[in-house]
Design a protein around this motif. Structure first.
Motif, PDB file in Angstrom:
ATOM      1  N   LYS A  12       0.799  -1.228   0.000  1.00 47.84           N
ATOM      2  CA  LYS A  12       0.000   0.000   0.000  1.00 47.84           C
ATOM      3  C   LYS A  12       0.833   1.281   0.000  1.00 47.84           C
ATOM      4  O   LYS A  12       0.442   2.270  -0.611  1.00 47.84           O
ATOM      5  CB  LYS A  12      -0.958   0.001   1.197  1.00 47.84           C
ATOM      6  CG  LYS A  12      -2.213  -0.835   0.978  1.00 47.84           C
ATOM      7  CD  LYS A  12      -3.179  -0.677   2.141  1.00 47.84           C
ATOM      8  CE  LYS A  12      -4.460  -1.471   1.889  1.00 47.84           C
ATOM      9  NZ  LYS A  12      -5.409  -1.348   3.020  1.00 47.84           N
ATOM     10  N   LEU A  14       3.228   2.062  -1.681  1.00 46.14           N
ATOM     11  CA  LEU A  14       3.609   2.434  -3.045  1.00 46.14           C
ATOM     12  C   LEU A  14       2.595   3.377  -3.689  1.00 46.14           C
ATOM     13  O   LEU A  14       2.888   4.007  -4.705  1.00 46.14           O
ATOM     14  CB  LEU A  14       3.762   1.174  -3.908  1.00 46.14           C
ATOM     15  CG  LEU A  14       4.937   0.254  -3.557  1.00 46.14           C
ATOM     16  CD1 LEU A  14       4.909  -0.993  -4.427  1.00 46.14           C
ATOM     17  CD2 LEU A  14       6.268   0.974  -3.712  1.00 46.14           C
ATOM     18  N   GLN A  15       1.400   3.483  -3.083  1.00 46.68           N
ATOM     19  CA  GLN A  15       0.374   4.376  -3.621  1.00 46.68           C
ATOM     20  C   GLN A  15       0.559   5.821  -3.154  1.00 46.68           C
ATOM     21  O   GLN A  15      -0.110   6.724  -3.652  1.00 46.68           O
ATOM     22  CB  GLN A  15      -1.014   3.881  -3.202  1.00 46.68           C
ATOM     23  CG  GLN A  15      -1.339   2.475  -3.700  1.00 46.68           C
ATOM     24  CD  GLN A  15      -2.635   1.944  -3.111  1.00 46.68           C
ATOM     25  OE1 GLN A  15      -3.333   2.645  -2.376  1.00 46.68           O
ATOM     26  NE2 GLN A  15      -2.960   0.701  -3.427  1.00 46.68           N
ATOM     27  N   VAL A  16       1.454   6.032  -2.185  1.00 44.96           N
ATOM     28  CA  VAL A  16       1.685   7.373  -1.642  1.00 44.96           C
ATOM     29  C   VAL A  16       2.622   8.136  -2.577  1.00 44.96           C
ATOM     30  O   VAL A  16       3.763   7.724  -2.807  1.00 44.96           O
ATOM     31  CB  VAL A  16       2.283   7.294  -0.221  1.00 44.96           C
ATOM     32  CG1 VAL A  16       2.544   8.696   0.328  1.00 44.96           C
ATOM     33  CG2 VAL A  16       1.345   6.526   0.702  1.00 44.96           C
ATOM     34  N   LYS A  17       2.144   9.252  -3.122  1.00 48.01           N
ATOM     35  CA  LYS A  17       2.887  10.001  -4.141  1.00 48.01           C
ATOM     36  C   LYS A  17       4.255  10.456  -3.642  1.00 48.01           C
ATOM     37  O   LYS A  17       5.259  10.356  -4.359  1.00 48.01           O
ATOM     38  CB  LYS A  17       2.054  11.215  -4.578  1.00 48.01           C
ATOM     39  CG  LYS A  17       2.689  12.034  -5.697  1.00 48.01           C
ATOM     40  CD  LYS A  17       2.759  11.250  -6.992  1.00 48.01           C
ATOM     41  CE  LYS A  17       3.260  12.119  -8.138  1.00 48.01           C
ATOM     42  NZ  LYS A  17       3.391  11.352  -9.400  1.00 48.01           N
ATOM     43  N   GLN A  20       6.653   7.662  -3.709  1.00 45.09           N
ATOM     44  CA  GLN A  20       7.023   7.334  -5.087  1.00 45.09           C
ATOM     45  C   GLN A  20       8.159   8.239  -5.568  1.00 45.09           C
ATOM     46  O   GLN A  20       9.126   7.786  -6.179  1.00 45.09           O
ATOM     47  CB  GLN A  20       5.811   7.480  -6.009  1.00 45.09           C
ATOM     48  CG  GLN A  20       4.710   6.461  -5.779  1.00 45.09           C
ATOM     49  CD  GLN A  20       3.474   6.761  -6.625  1.00 45.09           C
ATOM     50  OE1 GLN A  20       3.469   7.675  -7.447  1.00 45.09           O
ATOM     51  NE2 GLN A  20       2.419   5.993  -6.412  1.00 45.09           N
TER      52      GLN A  20
END
Length: 416
Positions: A12, A14-17, A20
């Motif tokens: 999860k 990896l969904q945080v901008k 990234q």
């Protein structure tokens, strides 16, 4: 379906901008770092006439700053803007890489240049490593911290799998200057990513400025007075003295062969990467932190013992792969627990102590193991190190408090 959901839930973060952006730059920087570290070890071994002690000395110089000012320097992350601090750290890394590239390119590189570079890199890492860990915590909700640390470890160990193997090939084909030049280029994207994060971090995550004189003592007192933190530190200490420190003298263990050096270090990174992808998504569900950590160090020590017994490089690579399987689980579990258990106003300082017992002790232990290699040989050294790690792990598992110690993010205060 539940297993699939558990596995997907681990990713999860990896969904945080913001993560990234940070990790994309970090991946480039880490590959470059492994190019440089591998090249430095091989060059020291070559210039010194094949001395394992000389390789260990390079690692020891890298560790000195951790011991001379580890918590004090790490505490800078509690006082200043972590993003700006990391920009400075990465800029220094770029400068060191550029100097090594130029010296190697004009054939003027000497042994003392490599030692000086190792010392400067050590000072830089003393500030940078705990600051990076705390910075990841600034970018993610507290309940996702273990997963975020896991993703950071995935990035790190993917690069550890790729970097040394790539370095071994590059050095064998085109020489060490090309490896240093690769780091010059690879260091730049992280600086750009950190600059682009300006204004994207909440004020709540910003460190509060504090007086620094008492924080070193209070951070140490917090660890000594908290039994769980103390045992986590002890577990990390034995893992790094007897296990991961051997990774730093792989050039000596492989007698300076660049391809075999890359193979062994790449196997460690591959094992750690597989651990993150296939072990940690399910192991994180267990709250038995003590049993999990000591079982991991027992596994690592046993794998190293087999590597010492069987003197075949392909088998040794497989054993180091199995040791690498434990590496990521141990780091993610211990690092996330330390961050969650640490008082928020002392987080960077306590992470500085964690850096001392992890990154800091590795090079000094490596120098000691290098001397043992010169005296007793490669095989005896690996067996001795792995055996000590396994025996200490068995002792820790025999302690009821530690064997039964449980911990989850919900067990610590919201502000931690």
């Amino acid at each position: 379906m539940k297993l699939l959901n558990d596995w997907l839930g681990f990713f999860k973060p990896l969904q945080v901008k913001n993560l990234q952006i940070f990790w994309s730059g970090q991946a480039c920087a880490l590959i470059g770092m492994w190019l440089q570290v591998t090249a430095m070890g091989i060059l020291v071994y070559s210039i010194s006439g094949g001395s394992a002690t000389a390789v260990g000395l390079l690692a020891a110089l890298n560790a000195l700053p951790f011991f001379l000012g580890g918590m004090l320097l790490a505490g800078l992350g509690d006082r200043f803007d972590r993003r700006k601090l990391l920009i400075i750290v990465q800029s220094v890394q770029w400068l060191v890489a550029a100097v090594l590239f130029l010296l190697t390119f004009v054939d003027a590189l000497q042994l003392w240049h490599l030692y000086a570079a190792g010392l400067v890199m050590g000072i830089n890492q003393t500030v940078g490593f705990p600051t990076q860990q705390a910075f990841v915590g600034d970018l993610i909700p507290r309940k996702q911290l273990q997963e975020a640390v896991g993703m950071y470890s995935l990035v790190f160990n993917t690069c550890r799998a790729v970097g040394p193997a790539l370095a071994g090939y590059i050095i064998a084909e085109w020489g060490a200057a090309t490896a240093f030049g690769g780091n010059v280029l690879a260091s730049l994207p992280l600086i750009g990513c950190l600059v682009s994060l300006k204004g994207r971090i909440s004020e709540a995550a910003a460190p509060k400025k504090q007086r620094g004189s008492g924080r070193k003592v209070s951070g140490l007192k917090a660890v000594l007075s908290t039994r769980s933190l103390l045992f986590i530190m002890l577990s990390a200490l034995i893992q790094n003295i007897c296990g991961q420190s051997l990774y730093q003298i792989v050039p000596a263990l492989m007698h300076g062969n660049p391809r075999n050096t890359g193979l062994i270090l790449g196997a460690v990174g591959a094992g750690a990467m597989v651990s993150i992808l296939l072990v940690m998504p399910f192991a994180r569900k267990s709250d038995r932190v003590g049993a999990k950590l000591s079982s991991g160090t027992l596994w690592m020590g046993s794998a190293l013992c087999v590597a010492g017994i069987v003197n075949v490089v392909e088998v040794q690579a497989l054993c180091f792969f199995f040791a690498g399987l434990a590496t990521s689980t141990l780091f993610v579990t211990s690092s996330s627990a330390v961050q969650l258990l640490a008082p928020p106003e002392r987080k960077s300082a306590i992470l500085g102590l964690f850096s001392i017992v992890t990154i800091g002790v590795q090079p000094l232990a490596a120098m000691g193991w290098g001397a043992v290699v010169d005296s007793l040989g490669v095989q005896a050294t690996i067996i001795m190190a792995g055996g000590l790690e396994a025996l200490f792990s068995i002792w820790m598992l025999s302690v009821p408090f530690w064997r039964n110690f449980r911990f989850t993010p919900d067990d610590c205060p919201e502000g931690a």
